[in-house]
Design a protein around this motif. Structure first.
Motif, short mmCIF file in Angstrom:
data_model
loop_
_atom_site.label_atom_id
_atom_site.label_comp_id
_atom_site.label_asym_id
_atom_site.label_seq_id
_atom_site.Cartn_x
_atom_site.Cartn_y
_atom_site.Cartn_z
N PRO A 62 0.86 -1.19 0.00
CA PRO A 62 0.00 0.00 0.00
C PRO A 62 0.89 1.24 0.00
CG PRO A 62 -0.56 -1.49 1.82
CD PRO A 62 0.69 -2.01 1.22
N PRO A 63 0.35 2.43 -0.30
CA PRO A 63 1.20 3.63 -0.30
C PRO A 63 1.96 3.77 1.02
CG PRO A 63 -1.03 4.15 -1.02
CD PRO A 63 -1.05 2.72 -0.61
N ILE A 64 3.21 4.18 0.89
CA ILE A 64 4.06 4.28 2.10
C ILE A 64 4.03 5.70 2.65
CG2 ILE A 64 6.46 4.20 2.90
CD1 ILE A 64 6.79 1.73 1.09
N LEU A 65 3.75 5.82 3.94
CA LEU A 65 3.84 7.12 4.61
C LEU A 65 5.28 7.25 5.07
CD1 LEU A 65 0.72 7.02 6.97
CD2 LEU A 65 0.95 8.29 4.84
N ASP A 66 6.06 8.07 4.37
CA ASP A 66 7.45 8.21 4.82
C ASP A 66 7.67 9.62 5.33
OD1 ASP A 66 7.29 9.35 2.40
OD2 ASP A 66 9.05 8.42 1.53
N ILE A 67 8.62 9.73 6.20
CA ILE A 67 8.96 11.02 6.78
C ILE A 67 10.46 10.97 7.03
CG2 ILE A 67 8.20 10.12 9.04
CD1 ILE A 67 7.83 12.94 10.00
N GLU A 68 11.15 12.05 6.69
CA GLU A 68 12.59 12.05 6.94
C GLU A 68 12.85 12.74 8.28
OE1 GLU A 68 16.38 13.35 4.34
OE2 GLU A 68 15.32 14.96 5.35
N ASN A 76 19.90 17.05 12.32
CA ASN A 76 21.01 17.88 11.88
C ASN A 76 20.57 18.94 10.87
OD1 ASN A 76 23.55 16.81 13.16
ND2 ASN A 76 22.56 14.94 12.44
N LYS A 77 19.38 18.77 10.30
CA LYS A 77 18.88 19.77 9.35
C LYS A 77 18.10 20.87 10.06
CE LYS A 77 18.79 17.00 5.18
NZ LYS A 77 17.97 16.30 4.20
N GLY A 78 17.98 20.77 11.38
CA GLY A 78 17.34 21.84 12.14
C GLY A 78 15.88 21.58 12.47
N LYS A 79 15.38 22.37 13.44
CA LYS A 79 14.01 22.18 13.91
C LYS A 79 12.98 22.47 12.83
CE LYS A 79 14.43 22.95 18.85
NZ LYS A 79 14.36 23.90 19.92
N ARG A 80 13.25 23.48 12.01
CA ARG A 80 12.28 23.88 10.97
C ARG A 80 12.02 22.71 10.02
NH1 ARG A 80 10.41 28.57 8.50
NH2 ARG A 80 10.27 28.40 6.24
N HIS A 81 13.10 22.05 9.63
CA HIS A 81 12.98 20.91 8.72
C HIS A 81 12.15 19.80 9.37
CE1 HIS A 81 14.31 17.04 6.99
NE2 HIS A 81 14.32 17.71 5.85
N LEU A 82 12.40 19.57 10.68
CA LEU A 82 11.69 18.52 11.41
C LEU A 82 10.19 18.84 11.48
CD1 LEU A 82 12.04 15.94 13.12
CD2 LEU A 82 12.30 17.41 15.11
N ILE A 97 7.00 16.74 9.86
CA ILE A 97 5.86 16.22 10.66
C ILE A 97 4.55 16.77 10.09
CG2 ILE A 97 4.77 16.21 12.95
CD1 ILE A 97 7.65 16.35 14.13
N TYR A 98 4.54 18.04 9.75
CA TYR A 98 3.31 18.63 9.21
C TYR A 98 2.93 17.98 7.88
CZ TYR A 98 -0.05 21.95 7.45
OH TYR A 98 -1.19 22.50 6.92
N LYS A 99 3.95 17.72 7.04
CA LYS A 99 3.68 17.09 5.74
C LYS A 99 3.04 15.71 5.94
CE LYS A 99 6.16 16.08 1.57
NZ LYS A 99 7.46 15.56 1.22
N LEU A 100 3.54 14.99 6.95
CA LEU A 100 2.96 13.66 7.24
C LEU A 100 1.52 13.81 7.74
CD1 LEU A 100 3.36 10.57 7.68
CD2 LEU A 100 4.20 11.11 9.97
N GLY A 101 1.31 14.77 8.64
CA GLY A 101 -0.02 14.99 9.20
C GLY A 101 -1.03 15.42 8.15
N GLN A 102 -0.56 16.11 7.10
CA GLN A 102 -1.46 16.59 6.04
C GLN A 102 -2.19 15.47 5.31
OE1 GLN A 102 0.97 18.98 3.46
NE2 GLN A 102 -0.11 20.83 4.05
#
Ligand code: SF4
Length: 329
Positions: free
Chosen positions: A106-112, A116-122, A126-131
């Motif tokens: 089934p479609p994979i829900l992935d999140i990176e 080290n890329k900073g809080k903004r990236h994190l 998370i928001y992209k996954l929640g969307q």
């Protein structure tokens, strides 16, 4: 209701309560694969080259077992959860590898996840996954906060009450907790990644065997983050691998903390573990306080071989304890 599948393998043991809370707060139903079986291992192995490490083969077997049972499968790419310490390459490419070798998934829900890329990236990740579940950023934020609280509670249950991850998960989800026999013989510390120690198929029920024989079993999760980090610092200065603490830190700590023996458990073909376990082995030889044995498990490891090595190690610990008593008398 949308069903999200979570494979009971690899980072499940580190983060399951957090992931479950996040998806449930967003209105999804979480489906977890059953405990590992030989059929799962064989199906996972059939999709990859032979020298892929055993935990990854098992992970793929779990994904295959979820194919018809959920709408999405959650497979994060966890690159780093600590500054300047990186994960094994298998974790980095896990979603892409799964898509490539299990096209029927089934479609994979992935999140990176890469701190080290900073809080903004994190936060964006998370928001992209929640969307996928809601367009309301406030709901995603609330779900993230609840998930983090669940994670802290999970860690605290293990370190303060001496529970293993399966016991802590059972406690948090209201399942019946397995009873641990009262220990009488000696204390044995097991070090290694949770996806090896707590997967009874990979570990040949090592924890269960020791507990049934009335040994007290200690594992890395029973230590606090501070204890693990401080022991890692003593042995290697600075951790280079994301999950170095559960091998090097726990090994260093238990070798000096009064355990009667320490067993390092790893799987064949794992580059990071062979280096980390060797570091602990050298430290044990240098200290000469606590006996240390390393067990390397693989797909074809026979249960009888594991039992024989375990019995020989336990015999040696008993002889050592008896000698100490005789010297004191
Ligand atoms: S750390 Fe070792 S056992 Fe774990 S996924 Fe990487 S290669 Fe496999």
């Amino acid at each position: 209701m949308i069903k999200v599948g979570i494979p009971r393998a690899l980072l499940y043991y580190q983060y399951y309560p957090m992931w479950k809370t996040f998806f449930e707060e967003l209105g999804a139903e979480v489906v977890v694969s059953s405990p590992t079986t030989q059929t799962m291992l064989s199906s996972g192995s059939s999709r990859v080259v032979a020298d892929t490490c055993l935990p990854v083969k098992i992970f793929l077997g779990h994904v295959l077992s979820l194919v018809e049972k959920c709408d999405y499968i959650f497979i994060p790419a966890i690159r780093s959860v600590k500054r300047k310490a990186y994960n094994c390459s298998k974790f980095l490419g896990l979603p892409d590898m799964t898509k490539a070798v299990i096209p029927e998934s089934p479609p994979i829900l992935d999140i990176e996840i890469d701190v080290n890329k900073g809080k903004r990236h994190l936060y964006q990740a998370i928001y992209k996954l929640g969307q996928r579940f809601t367009w309301n950023p406030f709901r995603v934020k609330q779900a993230s906060i609840a998930a983090w609280q669940a994670h802290l509670k999970y860690r605290q249950l293990m370190s303060s009450q001496g529970l293993t991850p399966p016991q802590a998960i059972a406690k948090m989800t209201g399942e019946v907790e397995p009873k641990t026999p009262t220990s009488t013989q000696a204390t044995i510390a097991l070090i290694g990644h949770p996806y090896i120690l707590y997967d009874e198929h990979i570990s040949h029920r090592l924890i269960h065997r020791l507990e049934q024989a009335h040994y007290k079993v200690l594992t890395p999760e029973m230590l606090t983050t501070e204890e693990l980090e401080s022991a890692t610092a003593t042995l290697v200065g600075k951790a280079h691998w994301t999950y170095e603490d559960e091998v090097v830190g726990a090994g260093g700590y238990y070798l000096e903390s009064g355990a009667d023996g320490v067993i390092g458990v790893m799987t064949f073909g794992c580059g990071p573990d062979s280096l980390m376990m060797d570091t602990v082995h050298r430290w044990a030889s240098r200290l000469r306080i606590t006996p240390f044995m390393s067990l390397t498990l693989e797909e074809h490891t026979a249960e009888a071989g594991v039992v024989t090595r375990l019995e020989a190690f336990l015999d040696m610990i008993h002889r050592r304890k008896r000698r100490r008593v005789e010297v004191c008398v």
